[in-house]
Design an enzyme around this catalytic site. Structure first.
Site, mmCIF file in Angstrom:
data_model
loop_
_atom_site.group_PDB
_atom_site.id
_atom_site.type_symbol
_atom_site.label_atom_id
_atom_site.label_comp_id
_atom_site.label_asym_id
_atom_site.label_seq_id
_atom_site.Cartn_x
_atom_site.Cartn_y
_atom_site.Cartn_z
ATOM 1 N N SER A 29 -18.607 -39.369 -60.760
ATOM 2 C CA SER A 29 -20.043 -38.649 -60.760
ATOM 3 C C SER A 29 -20.761 -39.163 -61.874
ATOM 4 O O SER A 29 -21.975 -39.289 -61.937
ATOM 5 C CB SER A 29 -20.088 -37.155 -60.877
ATOM 6 O OG SER A 29 -19.443 -36.785 -61.807
ATOM 7 N N LYS A 30 -20.287 -39.896 -62.954
ATOM 8 C CA LYS A 30 -21.013 -40.217 -64.227
ATOM 9 C C LYS A 30 -21.783 -41.464 -63.801
ATOM 10 O O LYS A 30 -22.516 -41.905 -64.738
ATOM 11 C CB LYS A 30 -20.006 -40.532 -65.171
ATOM 12 C CG LYS A 30 -19.190 -39.113 -65.706
ATOM 13 C CD LYS A 30 -20.148 -38.260 -66.353
ATOM 14 C CE LYS A 30 -19.403 -37.049 -66.801
ATOM 15 N NZ LYS A 30 -20.576 -36.097 -67.522
ATOM 16 N N ASP A 31 -21.332 -42.328 -62.809
ATOM 17 C CA ASP A 31 -22.011 -43.416 -62.511
ATOM 18 C C ASP A 31 -23.507 -42.938 -62.257
ATOM 19 O O ASP A 31 -24.378 -43.795 -62.760
ATOM 20 C CB ASP A 31 -21.731 -43.922 -61.110
ATOM 21 C CG ASP A 31 -20.414 -44.845 -61.176
ATOM 22 O OD1 ASP A 31 -19.688 -44.842 -62.284
ATOM 23 O OD2 ASP A 31 -19.962 -45.327 -60.100
#
Length: 346
Positions: free
Chosen positions: A47-49
């Site tokens: 999710s850090k993208d």
């Protein structure tokens, strides 16, 4: 940007719009319907993208950063990988201060994505000069033309999920979501997603997942920071020994704590029942669902969305390693057979 033949300009065009998958075997006998938002389908496998691309593009729009500059960040590994990936495409240098609790798999990935990595001791206070928070700040002060993302205290961390994850979940459930269960580390994912969902329907219940050894649950309940809550734990990217401003505690209805051991086994169970090879925090989120079900949290008509934040490949030397699991004392008579699934023919 869309192309008729699904050819994309760069890997960055694949960020977001991750699938939602029904959980059937794991939740057999549970009350409610359960859906996993599987963030491992992002190109950087987490999710850090979303925050890496959003924060960097906002910095570009504001003229804060230009090609050739250096991006610095504090990370347990996933944000660092995403920032390194975005930096490769956009032409920035990347320096990452990483917790020693991060798996060797994550650290090797960061190095091979072209980042310069500083590995800092995990079990020191946030204001210790050796902590990854302080190391990142010092590097930022020393390096001219650098930008410190500072995800723990950056409102854009929340905004990234408000403008992407929240709307995606609302649309994918056609507005019928009743509960969101999500891990809280920096707090950006749960806070931004919750903010959007609560605006659509304030009755949606937002449940944060915290670790034993972290201060978040007690702070949410009392608004007091209690350093007596802090002790070492193994889960990466979950819980904190400080209070991040990227966590909007007012959007979260309650927290539930999970153990290192149960979260590790539950991650393995997800792979073996649902065919989803997910990370340690995904195991933590699913473990929270188990505990919530046992406590009678859900009704038959509920639609529960759980966010699985990253991919299991980041944890091959940890929860998916029988050696590591044995070293932690995580195999006992109840689950020892999990370590006996390989037979060598001589």
């Amino acid at each position: 940007m869309e192309y008729k033949k699904q050819v994309f300009d760069s890997v960055l065009d694949l960020i977001g719009h991750t699938p939602m998958i029904k959980l059937k075997k794991m939740t057999s006998g549970f009350k409610g319907n359960f859906l996993a938002k599987v963030e491992a389908f992002n190109p950087g496998h987490s999710s850090k993208d979303r925050i890496a691309l959003y924060i960097i593009e906002q910095a570009e729009k504001q003229g804060i950063i230009k090609p050739g500059d250096t991006i610095i960040e504090t990370t347990s590994g996933n944000t660092g990988f995403s920032i390194a990936m975005v930096s490769v495409i956009k032409g920035y240098d990347c320096i990452l201060a990483v917790s020693s609790k991060s798996s060797s798999d994550k650290i090797d990935m960061l190095k091979n994505m072209g980042a310069k990595v500083y590995v800092c001791p995990a079990n020191v206070s946030a204001d210790d000069p050796r902590s990854y928070y302080q190391v990142a700040k010092q590097l930022h002060d020393e390096i001219k033309g650098s930008v410190y993302i500072n995800q723990y205290f950056n409102q854009l961390n929340i905004d990234a999920h408000y403008y992407s994850t929240g709307p995606e979940i609302w649309n994918q459930t056609e507005g019928e979501i009743t509960h969101l269960v999500a891990c809280s580390g920096t707090g950006g994912t749960i806070s931004g997603t919750a903010k959007y969902l609560k605006e659509q329907n304030p009755d949606i219940k937002i449940i944060g997942v915290d670790a034993f050894g972290s201060v978040l649950k007690k702070y949410h309940e009392t608004r007091e920071f209690d350093d007596k809550e802090i002790y070492p734990y193994r889960i990466e990217g979950l819980g904190k020994n400080l209070i991040p401003t990227a966590t909007d505690f007012d959007t979260i209805d309650k927290f539930i704590k999970v153990t290192d051991e149960e979260s590790a086994h539950t991650a393995r169970e997800i792979a073996q029942t649902e065919g989803l090879f997910v990370g340690y925090t995904s195991g933590a989120a699913m473990q929270a669902i188990k505990q919530l079900n046992e406590s009678g949290e859900f009704k038959e008509t509920d639609n529960v969305v759980v966010i699985f934040p990253d991919h299991g490949s980041r944890y091959m030397s940890k929860i998916y390693s029988d050696k590591w699991m044995n070293e932690q004392g995580f195999f006992d008579s109840k689950n020892a057979e999990a370590a006996q699934s390989i037979q060598y023919i001589k």
